[in-house]
Design an enzyme around this catalytic site. Structure first.
Site, short mmCIF file in Angstrom:
data_model
loop_
_atom_site.label_atom_id
_atom_site.label_comp_id
_atom_site.label_asym_id
_atom_site.label_seq_id
_atom_site.Cartn_x
_atom_site.Cartn_y
_atom_site.Cartn_z
CG ASP A 46 32.14 37.45 34.15
OD1 ASP A 46 30.97 38.36 34.15
OD2 ASP A 46 32.59 37.45 33.18
CG ASP A 70 32.13 40.99 28.28
OD1 ASP A 70 33.09 41.22 29.76
OD2 ASP A 70 31.29 40.06 27.86
#
Ligand SMILES: *[C@@H]1O[C@H](CO)[C@@H](O)[C@H](O)[C@H]1NC(C)=O
Ligand SMILES: *[C@@H]1O[C@H](CO)[C@@H](O)[C@H](O)[C@H]1NC(C)=O
Length: 924
Positions: free
Chosen positions: A515, A591
């Site tokens: 990430d 996200d």
């Protein structure tokens, strides 16, 4: 995962102890007050000097090919391009399989080299020979009859390249004369190079450019096309729209907090690749450049402007649609690949030959994943794990986010909460499950942290603009350094970190999530790294920005291969991506948010990734930010059950979301959606195998299966899983029915659960109670399923198969395939796999047969997997008897049933093995 003010507050004393950190907390809190993205944190084209200059028609310069300079060798045309400003080198190369490459670079005596992201390519493309007799040279042009049957003309003045197929113009380069190449230079005070050429500021950050701006740009026209797709990643429509009077599409890998929908702002990853499609032809263009890139899209008609004469000459109709794409990159050189199709499948193959395919994943990777920021400790993990069993919901992988580490030091474990990681992983593994931990590229500045210490001593961090000090930024651990993955030695070091010895607590059942690898720098411009930071080999961050994450996730992948001595297949998920990321990673859309808009938007986002060569893609189920309501969560599971990467995830501030925390009704809907996914796993697995052979996406837009059906060209609510299943999930609240379009001509579609046949083309309504996921089987197909659902896919490995046969519209044919292997190792490369086809066919007035056939004799996998049931849809005759033949003698009588209303026939217990040839005769 992204920053959130509450979270930062919670951890601010430990994590961000210095002044910068506190300032940052304050800034992020202010930021988080608005509910959506703060656009002022991100640049517009106007705030980016090079973009503004490239876009401005007043700064166009005319380039011409110097006639005398044209040299033709066996595989390419080389020439000098000249403008009032500079001199460039042009190469046009002819590659295998209808692919053409156009390279434009500065001459060899340039001040600095330009970055070429060649590691993004799977292999050196092989060049094709052109014969002397295929070349025609005149004063104005050189025309080559390419081996692919296309005609390529290089026009000298003004410079332009046209690609024609027979008499039709397909593509044209620089027909808008946007070719612009800002050459490296030394500063000359007497000369005005324009805004931001030598230094540029954005908010509180300044970008130094010691050699000036080195941007490049050019336009590509798609002639005869109304629809273009691609350019992931944007939270925008699947069809690329005109940017006239608006911001161009931006490709600059960024960590965008609470990203907005319906905008072409930059997101986490970039594939500067556009695919054009019309009913007769597909063609695509890759702009291979790793720097920040903006793309204008404009639609017009080709009967005006410089291409008019070419179009008029060959086409009767005046209205030839045309789409112009204008690529503008901040640095690097112009390296353009043209893939000339002609079909969508040809283009998928041509693109994936160059950039690679997604290798066959381990089977758990395509099953269901359960994630949350965070599962708090080993007990929490054990409870969640047990909850899935208790509620009879299958689950393959449990994920741990950043809090599992010791102070955000990756490759470590929190000594209290995760004191016995190996034991925890082994407990999951004992039930056939796996675990994934997050490993980000920022490294906590802490001399007691072995990765930091090693990298500092070895000089493995990215340096600041002067090249003297390690570049320091803020991320989850507070002060952090960033590994320089551009350096091959750093990539080797990183891969080594995944060995069982070095990553203590890891086992073969632990996999990786990369990430924040855009990279995300909380304290940097646009939440990323300063563009003048220095990498290995003197590259500036601006040169390599969009390929940074690619290098991290591909080294992670190699690390997992190495730790098992190349015995076991890796699994890596990445947020940042680039051209070729599919060779080593699955990608998720980052996200997102718990609202209906984000659920809907997942479809065009995943389709854009899929057509751009990245097949294993998904969006966080339920939405990452905000609490999710039951209805939305249930509908999200239903949609994602038919998307390639299937993972639930949630922000640390969200209420817990394990399926059993909701009402019984919602829990059951979620369970059914996940169980549906598991029943389709043999089909998904076969599709991933087939992708690895021919490069076709697994999640497909309708036009890739029905290239001539124009009414589906802008479809972005429904999609195909492979060529046999059409899905149109519910993506709005409280709807009692959905309308959907059934594509194709002479096709019949069977509603999955009712078997009801519908003819295409046409729109149909389907009632949508909460339990319903509208999906159809296409007539003419056979789908292998597994209907005994267990708690993890690994436990279903040797379970029997059920075949779903859907007869075509004539009722006389269907076929399909099945790929199987051990689901986790590389043994399939030694022949331990099976790849068989099944065919259903009308053989005579009163005889139908079902036959199996080995499609690949080199596959020798021979498991005890048999077919326990065959369901045939669209049986309009009355079967009288069914016989199974393993050989031509001793037929066995089989039991069957036939429903005259639904036209469904079920053959029970054929007991045929999937790895033996058989024939079933149905007499009518
Ligand atoms: C022709 O020129 C190109 C570009 O300069 C080069 O890559 C290629 O190897 C050359 N081909 C042959 C057969 O010499
Ligand atoms: C199914 O049949 C079609 C049409 O004959 C053929 O193109 C395709 O290759 C077949 N597929 C399999 C798996 O046998």
């Amino acid at each position: 995962m992204n920053a959130d003010h509450q979270h930062i507050h919670k951890h601010s004393e430990v994590d961000l102890s210095n002044l910068m950190g506190r300032l940052l907390v304050f800034l992020l809190s202010v930021l988080a007050l608005s509910s959506a993205v703060d656009r002022s944190n991100f640049k517009t084209c106007d705030q980016s000097g090079f973009c503004k200059r490239h876009r401005n028609p007043a700064t166009k310069v005319e380039y011409a090919v110097i006639g005398d300079s044209v040299k033709i060798n066996e595989t390419s045309v080389n020439a000098v391009l000249k403008s009032a400003e500079n001199e460039l080198h042009l190469s046009v190369l002819f590659l295998e399989d209808s692919t053409i490459r156009v390279l434009i670079d500065e001459n060899a005596n340039a001040l600095r080299a330009r970055y070429q992201p060649l590691d993004a390519l799977a292999r050196e493309p092989s060049q094709q020979r052109i014969a002397e007799s295929d070349v025609t040279r005149t004063e104005e042009s050189v025309v080559i009859n390419a081996p692919s049957g296309h005609t390529i003309s290089v026009q000298f003045k003004p410079f332009r390249i046209d690609v024609q197929k027979k008499d039709e113009l397909l593509l044209s380069l620089n027909s808008g004369s946007f070719l612009k190449f800002e050459h490296f230079r030394t500063k000359d005070e007497s000369r005005d190079d324009g805004e931001g050429f030598w230094e540029e500021s954005f908010k509180s950050h300044t970008d130094s450019k010691p050699h000036g701006s080195s941007s490049v740009g050019m336009d590509v026209s798609f002639v005869g096309f109304k629809f273009v797709y691609g350019l992931p990643e944007h939270a925008d429509s699947f069809v690329l729209h005109s940017t006239a009077g608006q911001e161009p599409y931006r490709m600059y890998n960024l960590d965008v907090f609470e990203f907005e929908l319906n905008t072409n702002m930059a997101l986490y990853g970039s594939v500067p690749y556009i695919i054009a499609h019309n009913p007769k032809q597909s063609a695509s263009v890759l702009w291979l450049n790793a720097a920040e890139t903006w793309i204008d899209i404009d639609s017009s008609t080709a009967d005006k402007g410089v291409l008019a004469s070419l179009v008029d000459k060959f086409r009767s109709s005046q209205e030839v649609p045309q789409i112009d794409a204008h690529f503008m990159s901040e640095s690097g050189l112009i390296d353009v690949f043209l893939f000339l199709g002609p079909t969508p499948n040809d283009v998928f193959r041509q693109y994936s030959t160059l950039t690679g395919v997604y290798p066959l994943p381990p089977q758990f990777a395509i099953a269901y994943h359960q994630c949350r920021w965070n599962y708090n400790d080993e007990e929490d993990v054990a409870n969640v794990h047990a909850g899935f069993d208790e509620h009879d919901i299958p689950m393959d992988v449990l994920w741990l986010d950043i809090e599992h580490t010791d102070g955000k030091k990756y490759f470590t474990w929190d000594p209290v909460k995760f004191a016995n990681p190996q034991k925890m992983i082994n407990e999951l593994a004992a039930k056939g499950r796996k675990m994934v931990t997050i490993i980000d590229p920022h490294i906590k500045k802490d001399d007691g942290y072995h990765v930091y210490k090693d990298a500092k001593d070895l000089g493995f961090f990215i340096k600041d603009k002067d090249g003297a000090k390690d570049y320091e930024g803020h991320c989850w651990p507070g002060a952090s350094m960033y590994l320089d993955f551009v350096n091959p030695a750093v990539r080797d070091y990183w891969a080594g970190k995944f060995s069982y010895e070095q990553y203590s607590g890891s086992t073969k059942d632990l996999f990786t999530w990369n990430d924040m690898n855009e990279p995300s720098v909380f304290s940097g411009p646009e939440v990323t790294m300063h563009k003048d930071a220095k990498h290995y080999d003197d590259w500036e961050h601006r040169d390599i920005h969009n390929i940074y994450g690619f290098y991290q996730h591909s080294s992670t992948y190699r690390g997992q291969q190495m730790r098992s001595n190349n015995k076991l297949r890796p699994f890596v998920l990445t947020r940042s991506f680039f051209v070729g990321s599919q060779r080593t990673a699955a990608v998720w859309t980052g996200d997102n948010m718990a609202d209906w808009g984000h659920l809907k938007s997942s479809v065009p986002m995943l389709l854009s990734l899929s057509v751009a060569g990245i097949p294993h893609v998904g969006a966080d189920v339920g939405g990452f930010f905000k609490n999710v309501d039951e209805q939305l969560l249930a509908r999200w599971y239903q949609a994602a059950a038919f998307q390639p990467f299937f993972r639930a995830h949630a922000h640390i501030d969200c209420k817990r979301r394990e399926p059993w925390l909701f009402s019984e009704g919602t829990k059951n809907v979620i369970r059914d959606a996940i169980r549906t996914r598991y029943s389709f796993l043999p089909y998904w697995y076969t599709l991933f195998y087939e992708h690895s052979i021919v490069g076709k996406p697994v999640m497909r837009p309708l036009w890739s299966e029905f290239p001539e059906d124009e009414s589906s060209f802008d479809e972005e609510r429904e999609w195909m899983v492979g060529s046999a299943v059409l899905v149109r999930p519910v993506m709005d609240p409280d709807v009692e029915s959905v309308s959907l379009y059934l594509p194709g001509r002479n096709e019949v579609w069977y509603e999955w659960d009712t078997h009801k046949a519908r003819r295409s083309p046409g729109a149909v309504y389907v009632d949508t109670p909460m339990s319903k996921i509208p999906h159809f089987q296409r007539g003419g197909t056979i789908i292998p399923m597994r209907e005994r659902i267990r708690r993890a896919s690994s436990l279903m490995k040797d379970d029997p198969i059920t075949l779903y046969i859907a007869s075509n519209y004539k009722g006389d044919f269907a076929n399909g395939s099945l790929y199987l292997d051990d689901g986790e190792s590389y043994e399939y490369k030694n022949g331990n796999y099976l790849y068989w086809s099944f065919q259903y066919k009308k053989e005579g007035e009163s005889l139908y047969t079902i036959k199996s056939k080995n499609l690949d004799e080199s596959g020798v996998y021979d498991p005890d997997v048999y077919i326990e049931k065959i369901v045939i849809r669209g049986v309009r005759y009355y079967p009288r008897s069914v016989h199974m033949y393993y050989d031509d003698y001793n037929p066995e009588t089989l039991e069957f049933s036939h429903d005259r209303d639904s036209h469904v026939m079920v053959i029970r217990k054929p007991s045929a093995f999937v790895s033996r040839e058989f024939r079933i005769d149905i007499h009518t």
